[in-house]
Every structure is written in structure tokens, then in C-alpha cells.
Design an enzyme around this catalytic site. Structure first.
Site, PDB file in Angstrom:
ATOM      1  N   HIS A   1       4.936  13.169   4.144  1.00  0.00           N
ATOM      2  CA  HIS A   1       5.489  12.453   2.990  1.00  0.00           C
ATOM      3  C   HIS A   1       4.620  12.698   1.747  1.00  0.00           C
ATOM      4  CE1 HIS A   1       7.448   8.684   1.214  1.00  0.00           C
ATOM      5  NE2 HIS A   1       6.476   8.970   0.364  1.00  0.00           N
ATOM      6  N   GLU A   2       3.295  12.539   1.901  1.00  0.00           N
ATOM      7  CA  GLU A   2       2.400  12.694   0.742  1.00  0.00           C
ATOM      8  C   GLU A   2       2.333  14.147   0.296  1.00  0.00           C
ATOM      9  OE1 GLU A   2       1.822  10.091  -0.741  1.00  0.00           O
ATOM     10  OE2 GLU A   2       2.211   8.735   0.926  1.00  0.00           O
TER      11      GLU A   2
ATOM     12  N   HIS B   1       5.064  14.988  -2.043  1.00  0.00           N
ATOM     13  CA  HIS B   1       4.843  14.555  -3.434  1.00  0.00           C
ATOM     14  C   HIS B   1       4.127  15.641  -4.239  1.00  0.00           C
ATOM     15  CE1 HIS B   1       6.276  10.461  -3.789  1.00  0.00           C
ATOM     16  NE2 HIS B   1       5.683  10.092  -2.668  1.00  0.00           N
TER      17      HIS B   1
ATOM     18  N   CYS C   1       9.268   4.648  -0.202  1.00  0.00           N
ATOM     19  CA  CYS C   1       8.288   5.286  -1.087  1.00  0.00           C
ATOM     20  C   CYS C   1       7.990   4.339  -2.242  1.00  0.00           C
ATOM     21  CB  CYS C   1       8.853   6.601  -1.605  1.00  0.00           C
ATOM     22  SG  CYS C   1       7.755   7.422  -2.778  1.00  0.00           S
TER      23      CYS C   1
HETATM   24 NI    NI Z   1       6.142   8.380  -1.569  1.00  0.00          NI
END
Ligand code: NI
Length: 171
Positions: free
Chosen positions: A136-137, A140, A94
Site C-alpha cells: 500500500h505504502e 503511494h 487510506c
Molecule cells: Ni494510503
């Protein structure tokens, strides 16, 4: 106008990374400028995705480009995600956690519904690297990062590096 041109990459433990991001209320020139800046930050840092909090902005927006180019970077505003399929563990890193890598479990397939920069809703199915990038995004936007998803031994291994990042980027 909010000056999103000044945005730059945030690193752990910048607080915005641990917050739940807020919905984008209106898609206007500010948001288009933010999206463009996010693409540049992603390309410059050699990533394949970037979420609003990683640009220091607490908004539900991310960009993904699985080949890391600006031309192929697509913008997802106020995304929702539906996961399916089997669970696969694969190596991830990341941009906001430099030096931290580990096998992260993700679903093999997911469907993202989002709004584009013209305000139109669209749906996209992601598998493989794209599906992994979406998950993954999306994490966030919920204030979650790969450090939260590492296996217990990997978490222990990451401890020292996290402490270094605290010292480097913390207050
Ligand atoms: Ni990331």
C-alpha cells in the site's frame, strides 16, 4: 533547513498524491525530522502507515507501524519491493481517502529493501498485514492509491465520495 515540522496530512485530490515520488538524495537532519513528523501524522490519524506524498512531500520514504504506535514505527527510505506468493483480497482504507474502503488484491508476501535513518541498507520480509502495508505504502510512492485498485463495482460505489473529496480538498 526545510521545515518539515509544518507538514500535515494530504487528502485526495492534492496533486502530490498522484505524482511519482523522487529518491531521497541524502539522509540528513531534514529527512530525520520529516520521518519523525510522518510518524506523528500517522499516529494522530490512527493509521498504520504513511508515505511521503501523504505528508505533502514528493520523496520516496514511508513509515509503517502495524500496531499504530510511534515506538514501533519503522522508516523505509528509497525502498524497492519484490512481491511473491498468492493474491489475496482484503479490506483496506487510506488516510488520504477518508470514507473510501474496499477489498484490494495484494500479494501474500513481499520483500522490501530500503535505507534506514542512519544510511544503512536493510531488507525485510512482510506477510499478512505488514506485507499489505508495504504494498500500500509503496503504491503511494508511485502515485497510486486504493481508488485505482478497487474492483469495477467498488469504483462505481466510490464515485460519489470521491466527488465529495474533490469538492472539499480540490482547488
Ligand atoms: Ni494510503
Amino acid at each position: 533547513m526545510t521545515d518539515y515540522l509544518k507538514c500535515c496530512l494530504t487528502k485526495f485530490p492534492t496533486p502530490v498524491l498522484m505524482d511519482t515520488a523522487k529518491p531521497v538524495e541524502e539522509i540528513n537532519d531534514d529527512i530525520r525530522q520529516l520521518a519523525d513528523r510522518m510518524k506523528d501524522i500517522m499516529v494522530e490519524a490512527k493509521g498504520i502507515g504513511l508515505a511521503g506524498p501523504q505528508a505533502g512531500v514528493n520523496l520516496r520514504i514511508f513509515v509503517v507501524s502495524t500496531d499504530g504506535t510511534k515506538e514501533n514505527a519503522k522508516v523505509y527510505i528509497n525502498p524497492t519491493i519484490k512481491v511473491e506468493g498468492s493474491i489475496e483480497a482484503n479490506e483496506e482504507g487510506c488516510l488520504s481517502l477518508p470514507g473510501i474502503y474496499g477489498k484490494i488484491k495484494r500479494y501474500s508476501k513481499c520483500t522490501v529493501t530500503a535505507t534506514d535513518l542512519d544510511g544503512n541498507a536493510f531488507t525485510e520480509v512482510g506477510e499478512g498485514l505488514l506485507g499489505r502495508a508495504f504494498q500500500h505504502e509503496y503504491d503511494h510512492l508511485e502515485g497510486r492509491m486504493i481508488k485505482d485498485r478497487l474492483s469495477t463495482p467498488a469504483k462505481i460505489r466510490a464515485k460519489r465520495r470521491l466527488k465529495q473529496l474533490q469538492e472539499e480538498y480540490g482547488e
